[in-house]
Structure formats: structure tokens, C-alpha cells
Scaffold this active site. Structure first.
Site, PDB file in Angstrom:
ATOM      1  N   ARG A 205       0.831  -1.215   0.000  1.00  0.00           N
ATOM      2  CA  ARG A 205       0.000   0.000   0.000  1.00  0.00           C
ATOM      3  C   ARG A 205       0.860   1.257   0.000  1.00  0.00           C
ATOM      4  O   ARG A 205       0.553   2.217  -0.706  1.00  0.00           O
ATOM      5  CB  ARG A 205      -0.942   0.011   1.203  1.00  0.00           C
ATOM      6  CG  ARG A 205      -2.055  -1.029   1.088  1.00  0.00           C
ATOM      7  CD  ARG A 205      -2.873  -1.103   2.343  1.00  0.00           C
ATOM      8  NE  ARG A 205      -1.997  -1.478   3.450  1.00  0.00           N
ATOM      9  CZ  ARG A 205      -2.266  -1.302   4.728  1.00  0.00           C
ATOM     10  NH1 ARG A 205      -3.394  -0.736   5.099  1.00  0.00           N
ATOM     11  NH2 ARG A 205      -1.423  -1.693   5.661  1.00  0.00           N
TER      12      ARG A 205
ATOM     13  N   ASN B  66      -6.145  -2.920   1.732  1.00  0.00           N
ATOM     14  CA  ASN B  66      -6.064  -4.373   1.835  1.00  0.00           C
ATOM     15  C   ASN B  66      -7.471  -4.940   1.882  1.00  0.00           C
ATOM     16  O   ASN B  66      -8.377  -4.333   2.457  1.00  0.00           O
ATOM     17  CB  ASN B  66      -5.322  -4.791   3.105  1.00  0.00           C
ATOM     18  CG  ASN B  66      -3.830  -4.613   3.000  1.00  0.00           C
ATOM     19  OD1 ASN B  66      -3.278  -4.493   1.916  1.00  0.00           O
ATOM     20  ND2 ASN B  66      -3.156  -4.598   4.130  1.00  0.00           N
TER      21      ASN B  66
END
Length: 91
Positions: free
Chosen positions: A20, A38
Site C-alpha cells: 500500500r 487491503n
């Protein structure tokens, strides 16, 4: 060229490896707006909006991922532009 928005799902070893944060850095490099998060199935979901050429460059980097990641499959679908102002990590 115009603004496009992609919904992207990335499968593989993409959680717990800085994916990320890598995506956030790459988005900033190419002036991409949107978000990354996620997913419960251990994939990563991204909405990315920007100039078409920048989105292509963004996707190429995402396919590589950070060093500890292993990207196995990417799904991309196009959506109507939304008008995101920033790129953020969603939790």
C-alpha cells in the site's frame, strides 16, 4: 487525452510487504488520485484516477510491486471519472 479511472485488484503476496505504501509513492510519482486498501481475501484493491498515459505507467509499476511482494495477477476495469483530489491509504 482525458481523465480515466480504473478499479484494480492485485493478487499474490501483496499484504504485509509494504504494497500500500509503495502504491502511494507510485501514485504521487504519476499524479494519480484515488485510494488503496487491503482486502480480507489477502488481495489489494485500488481505485486510480488520472491521465491515461500516467495510469499506464502507474500500472506498470504496480505490476512490479515492492521488493518483498510477488504480484501474481492484476484485474483492471474502467469506471467513470469520480474526481478524487488526493491518493490515500484506506484502512
Amino acid at each position: 487525452m482525458g481523465i480515466k479511472r480504473y478499479h484494480i485488484r492485485v493478487d499474490g503476496i501483496v499484504q504485509g510487504v509494504g504494497f500500500r505504501y509503495f502504491t502511494l509513492r507510485v501514485a504521487r510519482m504519476f499524479s494519480i488520485k484515488g485510494w488503496v486498501r487491503n482486502m480480507p481475501d489477502e488481495s489489494v484493491e485500488i481505485e486510480a484516477e488520472g491521465e491515461e498515459e500516467n495510469l499506464k505507467l502507474f500500472l506498470e509499476k504496480i505490476k512490479e510491486g515492492p521488493p518483498a511482494a510477488r504480484v501474481e495477477k492484476i484485474w483492471v476495469s474502467e469506471l467513470p471519472p469520480y474526481g478524487y483530489q488526493i491518493f490515500e491509504i484506506r484502512f
